[in-house]
Design a protein around this motif. Structure first.
Motif, PDB file in Angstrom:
ATOM      1  N   TYR A 142      46.742  32.548  41.073  1.00 50.99           N
ATOM      2  CA  TYR A 142      47.051  32.288  42.481  1.00 50.99           C
ATOM      3  C   TYR A 142      47.384  30.829  42.752  1.00 50.99           C
ATOM      4  O   TYR A 142      46.867  30.203  43.677  1.00 50.99           O
ATOM      5  CB  TYR A 142      45.933  32.772  43.402  1.00 50.99           C
ATOM      6  CG  TYR A 142      46.450  33.872  44.279  1.00 50.99           C
ATOM      7  CD1 TYR A 142      47.384  33.602  45.260  1.00 50.99           C
ATOM      8  CD2 TYR A 142      46.046  35.171  44.085  1.00 50.99           C
ATOM      9  CE1 TYR A 142      47.901  34.610  46.036  1.00 50.99           C
ATOM     10  CE2 TYR A 142      46.562  36.191  44.867  1.00 50.99           C
ATOM     11  CZ  TYR A 142      47.485  35.901  45.842  1.00 50.99           C
ATOM     12  OH  TYR A 142      47.997  36.899  46.601  1.00 50.99           O
ATOM     13  N   ARG A 175      41.713  41.500  50.667  1.00 51.81           N
ATOM     14  CA  ARG A 175      42.214  40.741  51.813  1.00 51.81           C
ATOM     15  C   ARG A 175      43.735  40.737  51.744  1.00 51.81           C
ATOM     16  O   ARG A 175      44.314  40.908  50.681  1.00 51.81           O
ATOM     17  CB  ARG A 175      41.651  39.328  51.854  1.00 51.81           C
ATOM     18  CG  ARG A 175      41.928  38.533  50.616  1.00 51.81           C
ATOM     19  CD  ARG A 175      41.197  37.215  50.634  1.00 51.81           C
ATOM     20  NE  ARG A 175      41.162  36.693  49.283  1.00 51.81           N
ATOM     21  CZ  ARG A 175      40.795  35.510  48.959  1.00 51.81           C
ATOM     22  NH1 ARG A 175      40.414  34.673  49.889  1.00 51.81           N
ATOM     23  NH2 ARG A 175      40.781  35.111  47.717  1.00 51.81           N
ATOM     24  N   GLU A 176      44.356  40.560  52.869  1.00 49.55           N
ATOM     25  CA  GLU A 176      45.820  40.610  52.934  1.00 49.55           C
ATOM     26  C   GLU A 176      46.435  39.472  52.129  1.00 49.55           C
ATOM     27  O   GLU A 176      46.077  38.309  52.289  1.00 49.55           O
ATOM     28  CB  GLU A 176      46.274  40.525  54.388  1.00 49.55           C
ATOM     29  CG  GLU A 176      47.738  40.822  54.576  1.00 49.55           C
ATOM     30  CD  GLU A 176      48.142  42.229  54.184  1.00 49.55           C
ATOM     31  OE1 GLU A 176      49.253  42.398  53.677  1.00 49.55           O
ATOM     32  OE2 GLU A 176      47.330  43.163  54.378  1.00 49.55           O
ATOM     33  N   ARG A 177      47.336  39.809  51.230  1.00 44.97           N
ATOM     34  CA  ARG A 177      48.073  38.842  50.419  1.00 44.97           C
ATOM     35  C   ARG A 177      49.523  39.264  50.377  1.00 44.97           C
ATOM     36  O   ARG A 177      49.827  40.443  50.446  1.00 44.97           O
ATOM     37  CB  ARG A 177      47.529  38.783  48.993  1.00 44.97           C
ATOM     38  CG  ARG A 177      46.123  38.279  48.866  1.00 44.97           C
ATOM     39  CD  ARG A 177      46.061  36.796  49.111  1.00 44.97           C
ATOM     40  NE  ARG A 177      44.771  36.290  48.681  1.00 44.97           N
ATOM     41  CZ  ARG A 177      44.495  35.033  48.525  1.00 44.97           C
ATOM     42  NH1 ARG A 177      45.405  34.129  48.774  1.00 44.97           N
ATOM     43  NH2 ARG A 177      43.319  34.645  48.136  1.00 44.97           N
ATOM     44  N   PRO A 178      50.428  38.305  50.184  1.00 40.37           N
ATOM     45  CA  PRO A 178      51.839  38.703  50.040  1.00 40.37           C
ATOM     46  C   PRO A 178      52.031  39.494  48.758  1.00 40.37           C
ATOM     47  O   PRO A 178      51.346  39.244  47.767  1.00 40.37           O
ATOM     48  CB  PRO A 178      52.584  37.362  49.991  1.00 40.37           C
ATOM     49  CG  PRO A 178      51.561  36.346  49.660  1.00 40.37           C
ATOM     50  CD  PRO A 178      50.228  36.876  50.101  1.00 40.37           C
ATOM     51  N   PRO A 179      52.959  40.459  48.758  1.00 38.76           N
ATOM     52  CA  PRO A 179      53.204  41.226  47.533  1.00 38.76           C
ATOM     53  C   PRO A 179      53.719  40.319  46.417  1.00 38.76           C
ATOM     54  O   PRO A 179      54.487  39.404  46.664  1.00 38.76           O
ATOM     55  CB  PRO A 179      54.247  42.262  47.941  1.00 38.76           C
ATOM     56  CG  PRO A 179      54.685  41.916  49.308  1.00 38.76           C
ATOM     57  CD  PRO A 179      53.784  40.864  49.859  1.00 38.76           C
ATOM     58  N   PRO A 232      43.549  49.297  47.784  1.00 39.54           N
ATOM     59  CA  PRO A 232      43.894  48.217  48.711  1.00 39.54           C
ATOM     60  C   PRO A 232      43.269  46.888  48.274  1.00 39.54           C
ATOM     61  O   PRO A 232      42.169  46.856  47.729  1.00 39.54           O
ATOM     62  CB  PRO A 232      43.334  48.670  50.055  1.00 39.54           C
ATOM     63  CG  PRO A 232      42.483  49.855  49.784  1.00 39.54           C
ATOM     64  CD  PRO A 232      42.767  50.345  48.407  1.00 39.54           C
ATOM     65  N   ALA A 233      43.994  45.828  48.498  1.00 39.68           N
ATOM     66  CA  ALA A 233      43.483  44.484  48.186  1.00 39.68           C
ATOM     67  C   ALA A 233      42.327  44.157  49.125  1.00 39.68           C
ATOM     68  O   ALA A 233      42.302  44.604  50.270  1.00 39.68           O
ATOM     69  CB  ALA A 233      44.589  43.460  48.340  1.00 39.68           C
ATOM     70  N   ASP A 265      50.162  45.778  43.218  1.00 43.32           N
ATOM     71  CA  ASP A 265      49.869  47.187  43.446  1.00 43.32           C
ATOM     72  C   ASP A 265      49.066  47.691  42.258  1.00 43.32           C
ATOM     73  O   ASP A 265      49.614  47.969  41.187  1.00 43.32           O
ATOM     74  CB  ASP A 265      51.167  47.977  43.604  1.00 43.32           C
ATOM     75  CG  ASP A 265      50.913  49.449  43.876  1.00 43.32           C
ATOM     76  OD1 ASP A 265      49.737  49.836  44.087  1.00 43.32           O
ATOM     77  OD2 ASP A 265      51.887  50.213  43.869  1.00 43.32           O
ATOM     78  N   GLU A 272      44.783  40.972  43.757  1.00 47.06           N
ATOM     79  CA  GLU A 272      45.192  40.517  45.076  1.00 47.06           C
ATOM     80  C   GLU A 272      46.699  40.334  45.140  1.00 47.06           C
ATOM     81  O   GLU A 272      47.242  39.419  44.541  1.00 47.06           O
ATOM     82  CB  GLU A 272      44.484  39.209  45.438  1.00 47.06           C
ATOM     83  CG  GLU A 272      43.018  39.404  45.601  1.00 47.06           C
ATOM     84  CD  GLU A 272      42.362  38.279  46.362  1.00 47.06           C
ATOM     85  OE1 GLU A 272      41.146  38.334  46.475  1.00 47.06           O
ATOM     86  OE2 GLU A 272      43.038  37.362  46.837  1.00 47.06           O
ATOM     87  N   GLY A 273      47.335  41.232  45.852  1.00 49.79           N
ATOM     88  CA  GLY A 273      48.774  41.137  46.044  1.00 49.79           C
ATOM     89  C   GLY A 273      49.589  41.975  45.088  1.00 49.79           C
ATOM     90  O   GLY A 273      50.783  42.129  45.265  1.00 49.79           O
TER      91      GLY A 273
END
Length: 130
Positions: A53, A89-93, A86-87, A82, A79-80
């Motif tokens: 990251y 926390r929200e992360r960009p793909p 679900p991740a 597939d 994280e981010g």
């Protein structure tokens, strides 16, 4: 492998230096390529950094400062990416291909990418070529 938090915090990479000095035969990988980790990896043979990251500009900076031999590829794939759930926390793909494309766009050479993506880990962990 241990987490290194933001520079200057109680869990920052610089806080590991007493342990690094006390146990010079123990390899230590500092995750998330914090800026404080770069001089540690440069000064100590037993310290590596990883790219989990981290933006591509920081990886380019680390290659310039350390060369490619002290950097290990990391992704935080949960994280981010597939990965079937679900991740947390929200992360960009993201994808491995997009990460590598970003490194190439910054001018990181293919030979350096080979070291970062697998040859360094292969050597560090004593893995035979497959």
């Amino acid at each position: 492998l241990t987490h290194a938090d933001a520079d200057g915090t109680p869990m920052s990479a610089a806080r590991y230096e007493p342990l690094i000095r006390a146990y010079p035969d123990v390899p230590l990988i500092l995750a998330h390529l914090r800026l404080e980790a770069i001089p540690l990896a440069k000064r100590h043979d037993n310290v590596w950094v990883d790219t989990a990251y981290v933006d591509v500009a920081r990886v380019e900076l680390a290659v310039d400062a350390l060369g490619p031999t002290k950097i290990l590829f990391g992704s935080d794939a949960c994280e981010g990416f597939d990965v079937g759930h679900p991740a947390p926390r929200e992360r960009p793909p993201r994808s491995y291909a997009s990460i590598l494309a970003g490194y190439r766009a910054r001018g990181i050479r293919e030979a350096d990418l080979e070291r970062i993506c697998y040859a360094n880990a292969q050597a560090l962990f004593g893995l035979d070529e497959v």
